[in-house]
Write an enzyme that holds these catalytic residues in place. Structure first.
Site, PDB file in Angstrom:
ATOM      1  N   GLY A 119      14.631  16.412  38.160  1.00  0.00           N
ATOM      2  CA  GLY A 119      14.589  15.573  39.417  1.00  0.00           C
ATOM      3  C   GLY A 119      15.853  15.331  39.529  1.00  0.00           C
TER       4      GLY A 119
ATOM      5  N   ARG B  74      16.591  13.081  26.301  1.00  0.00           N
ATOM      6  CA  ARG B  74      15.862  13.253  24.924  1.00  0.00           C
ATOM      7  C   ARG B  74      15.183  14.229  24.648  1.00  0.00           C
ATOM      8  NH1 ARG B  74      12.913   7.839  26.827  1.00  0.00           N
ATOM      9  NH2 ARG B  74      12.230   8.874  28.221  1.00  0.00           N
TER      10      ARG B  74
ATOM     11  N   ASN C 239      23.231   9.831  35.185  1.00  0.00           N
ATOM     12  CA  ASN C 239      22.146   9.682  35.663  1.00  0.00           C
ATOM     13  C   ASN C 239      20.589   9.381  35.123  1.00  0.00           C
ATOM     14  OD1 ASN C 239      20.216  10.919  38.322  1.00  0.00           O
ATOM     15  ND2 ASN C 239      19.440  12.335  36.020  1.00  0.00           N
TER      16      ASN C 239
ATOM     17  N   TYR D 168      14.357  -3.572  37.053  1.00  0.00           N
ATOM     18  CA  TYR D 168      14.772  -2.842  37.148  1.00  0.00           C
ATOM     19  C   TYR D 168      15.892  -2.991  38.219  1.00  0.00           C
ATOM     20  CZ  TYR D 168      15.401   2.174  40.588  1.00  0.00           C
ATOM     21  OH  TYR D 168      15.499   3.430  40.249  1.00  0.00           O
TER      22      TYR D 168
ATOM     23  N   THR E 264      11.264  13.266  42.601  1.00  0.00           N
ATOM     24  CA  THR E 264      10.889  13.689  41.776  1.00  0.00           C
ATOM     25  C   THR E 264       9.874  12.895  40.210  1.00  0.00           C
ATOM     26  OG1 THR E 264      12.317  11.067  40.997  1.00  0.00           O
ATOM     27  CG2 THR E 264      13.401  13.294  42.100  1.00  0.00           C
ATOM     28  N   PRO E 265      10.010  13.546  39.739  1.00  0.00           N
ATOM     29  CA  PRO E 265       9.162  12.689  38.365  1.00  0.00           C
ATOM     30  C   PRO E 265       8.138  10.916  38.329  1.00  0.00           C
ATOM     31  CG  PRO E 265      10.721  14.610  37.799  1.00  0.00           C
ATOM     32  CD  PRO E 265      10.953  14.481  38.501  1.00  0.00           C
TER      33      PRO E 265
HETATM   34  P1  NAP Z   1      13.186  11.983  36.497  1.00  0.00           P
HETATM   35  O1  NAP Z   1      12.592  13.003  36.517  1.00  0.00           O
HETATM   36  O2  NAP Z   1      12.249  10.813  35.178  1.00  0.00           O
HETATM   37  O3  NAP Z   1      14.585  12.078  35.745  1.00  0.00           O
HETATM   38  C1  NAP Z   1      15.216  10.704  34.841  1.00  0.00           C
HETATM   39  C2  NAP Z   1      16.239  11.537  33.999  1.00  0.00           C
HETATM   40  O4  NAP Z   1      16.655  10.231  32.707  1.00  0.00           O
HETATM   41  C3  NAP Z   1      14.724  12.062  32.954  1.00  0.00           C
HETATM   42  O5  NAP Z   1      15.793  13.944  32.849  1.00  0.00           O
HETATM   43  C4  NAP Z   1      15.010  11.666  31.540  1.00  0.00           C
HETATM   44  O6  NAP Z   1      14.440  13.354  30.594  1.00  0.00           O
HETATM   45  C5  NAP Z   1      16.032  11.425  31.385  1.00  0.00           C
HETATM   46  N1  NAP Z   1      15.965  10.050  30.320  1.00  0.00           N
HETATM   47  C6  NAP Z   1      15.401   8.918  30.622  1.00  0.00           C
HETATM   48  N2  NAP Z   1      15.568   7.472  29.484  1.00  0.00           N
HETATM   49  C7  NAP Z   1      16.727   8.467  29.048  1.00  0.00           C
HETATM   50  C8  NAP Z   1      17.336   8.160  28.060  1.00  0.00           C
HETATM   51  N3  NAP Z   1      16.679   6.884  26.924  1.00  0.00           N
HETATM   52  N4  NAP Z   1      18.251   8.998  27.516  1.00  0.00           N
HETATM   53  C9  NAP Z   1      18.508   9.603  27.869  1.00  0.00           C
HETATM   54  N5  NAP Z   1      17.503  10.798  28.757  1.00  0.00           N
HETATM   55  C10 NAP Z   1      16.688   9.879  29.174  1.00  0.00           C
HETATM   56  O7  NAP Z   1      13.640  10.908  37.705  1.00  0.00           O
HETATM   57  P2  NAP Z   1      14.600  10.613  38.207  1.00  0.00           P
HETATM   58  O8  NAP Z   1      14.120  10.332  39.770  1.00  0.00           O
HETATM   59  O9  NAP Z   1      15.214  12.499  39.165  1.00  0.00           O
HETATM   60  O10 NAP Z   1      15.683   9.542  38.335  1.00  0.00           O
HETATM   61  C11 NAP Z   1      17.120   9.740  38.025  1.00  0.00           C
HETATM   62  C12 NAP Z   1      17.961   8.871  38.402  1.00  0.00           C
HETATM   63  O11 NAP Z   1      17.773   8.181  39.452  1.00  0.00           O
HETATM   64  C13 NAP Z   1      16.969   7.172  37.658  1.00  0.00           C
HETATM   65  O12 NAP Z   1      18.707   6.968  37.353  1.00  0.00           O
HETATM   66  C14 NAP Z   1      16.417   6.632  38.315  1.00  0.00           C
HETATM   67  O13 NAP Z   1      16.609   5.552  38.452  1.00  0.00           O
HETATM   68  C15 NAP Z   1      17.970   7.269  39.434  1.00  0.00           C
HETATM   69  N6  NAP Z   1      16.886   7.214  41.072  1.00  0.00           N
HETATM   70  C16 NAP Z   1      15.914   7.993  40.876  1.00  0.00           C
HETATM   71  C17 NAP Z   1      15.348   7.208  42.502  1.00  0.00           C
HETATM   72  C18 NAP Z   1      13.969   8.302  43.104  1.00  0.00           C
HETATM   73  O14 NAP Z   1      12.864   8.216  43.746  1.00  0.00           O
HETATM   74  N7  NAP Z   1      13.400   8.983  42.046  1.00  0.00           N
HETATM   75  C19 NAP Z   1      15.350   6.454  43.417  1.00  0.00           C
HETATM   76  C20 NAP Z   1      16.737   5.590  43.273  1.00  0.00           C
HETATM   77  C21 NAP Z   1      17.395   6.359  41.839  1.00  0.00           C
HETATM   78  P3  NAP Z   1      13.903  12.216  29.148  1.00  0.00           P
HETATM   79  O15 NAP Z   1      12.738  12.046  29.480  1.00  0.00           O
HETATM   80  O16 NAP Z   1      13.861  14.130  28.214  1.00  0.00           O
HETATM   81  O17 NAP Z   1      15.089  11.812  28.586  1.00  0.00           O
END
Ligand code: NAP
Length: 250
Positions: free
Chosen positions: A16, A37, A83, A148, A183-184
């Protein structure tokens, strides 16, 4: 290249938004430690200049040891991108303590551990950038997602405070606050909303698209472009603030 041989750390760098940021930094010449992880996911995406490191951000010892190992291999962390995060929406009466703690320990404690441990090496250098990926839910209420939103408001407050703590030193601390990004996390939420609301996956995805004011999902590359800009020498006066990427949501 702008970031030649600078060591960057991107948590959640295997998927993502984190992956898009890691790729953008590596394309500018940085050596990027990507963490998560699941080591297999990191190994699958690691390209030139990207170095996988398995680390659970909610585990203080793993973050300390992981960052120590990355610093030993690639030098001080000069770009820290906190992130990693999870998103799970539940209304107040359905938010049990387990969910509250899980969200806080990954989104807020994880961000804190990552930044504190990265700063141990960054503060010995003459330049550093700290970027946290918060959310538009870190700046406004998020219906049905109080835990959240609380975690992401916490991230914004922490970054503003760290910017104050290090004023006058060559490090900046900023949050990026996206709306719904393709993203996922959005895919997983689509499935959850479809189950809960009894609608199709297309309808559930459309509900999220509608929540972005410009009615489009944002691309991870748009968020990465903002992160890259925050690493540009011409952004050095941008400190203790938030970059909103939310399609006009105010
Ligand atoms: P994502 O692809 O699910 O990314 C989350 C990442 O965090 C994954 O690579 C995951 O890898 C890692 N992660 C989760 N828990 C973890 C832990 N305990 N320790 C280490 N790594 C961990 O989704 P994303 O949208 O790119 O999210 C990235 C950030 O953007 C997040 O903080 C999310 O809240 C923020 N965000 C996303 C959106 C959206 O709409 N997509 C909007 C606003 C903010 P593993 O599972 O392998 O650990």
């Amino acid at each position: 290249m702008m970031l030649n041989d600078k060591h960057a750390l991107v948590t959640g760098g295997g998927t993502g938004i984190g992956l898009a940021i890691a790729r953008a930094l590596a394309a500018e010449g940085a050596q990027v430690t990507i963490t998560g992880r699941r080591l297999s996911v990191l190994e699958e995406v690691a390209e030139n200049g990207m170095h996988p490191l398995a680390m659970d951000v909610a585990d203080e010892a793993q973050v300390r040891d992981g960052i120590d190992a990355a610093v030993a291999a690639r030098g001080p962390v000069q770009i820290c991108v906190a992130n990693a995060g999870i998103a799970e929406g539940r209304k107040l009466h359905k938010t049990d303590t387990e969910l509250w703690r899980r969200i806080m320990s990954i989104n807020l404690d994880g961000c804190f551990f990552t930044i504190r441990e990265s700063l141990r090496s960054m503060t010995g250098t003459d330049w550093g950038r700290v970027i946290a990926v918060s959310s538009i839910a870190g700046l406004r209420g998020a219906p049905g997602a109080g835990a959240y939103a609380a975690s992401k408001h916490g991230v914004v407050g922490m970054m503003r405070s760290f910017a104050e703590d290090f004023l006058g030193q060559p490090y900046t601390f900023n949050s990026i606050c996206p709306g719904y990004v393709d993203t996922p996390i959005v895919t997983r939420n689509t499935d959850a909303i479809a189950d809960r609301a009894g609608v199709s996956k297309d309808e559930a995805r459309d509900m999220m698209v509608q929540m972005n004011r410009h009615q489009k999902l944002i691309s991870p590359e748009e968020v990465a472009a903002a992160a890259l800009w925050l690493c540009n020498p011409l952004s050095e006066s941008t400190n203790g603030t938030e970059v909103r990427i939310a399609g006009g949501q105010v």
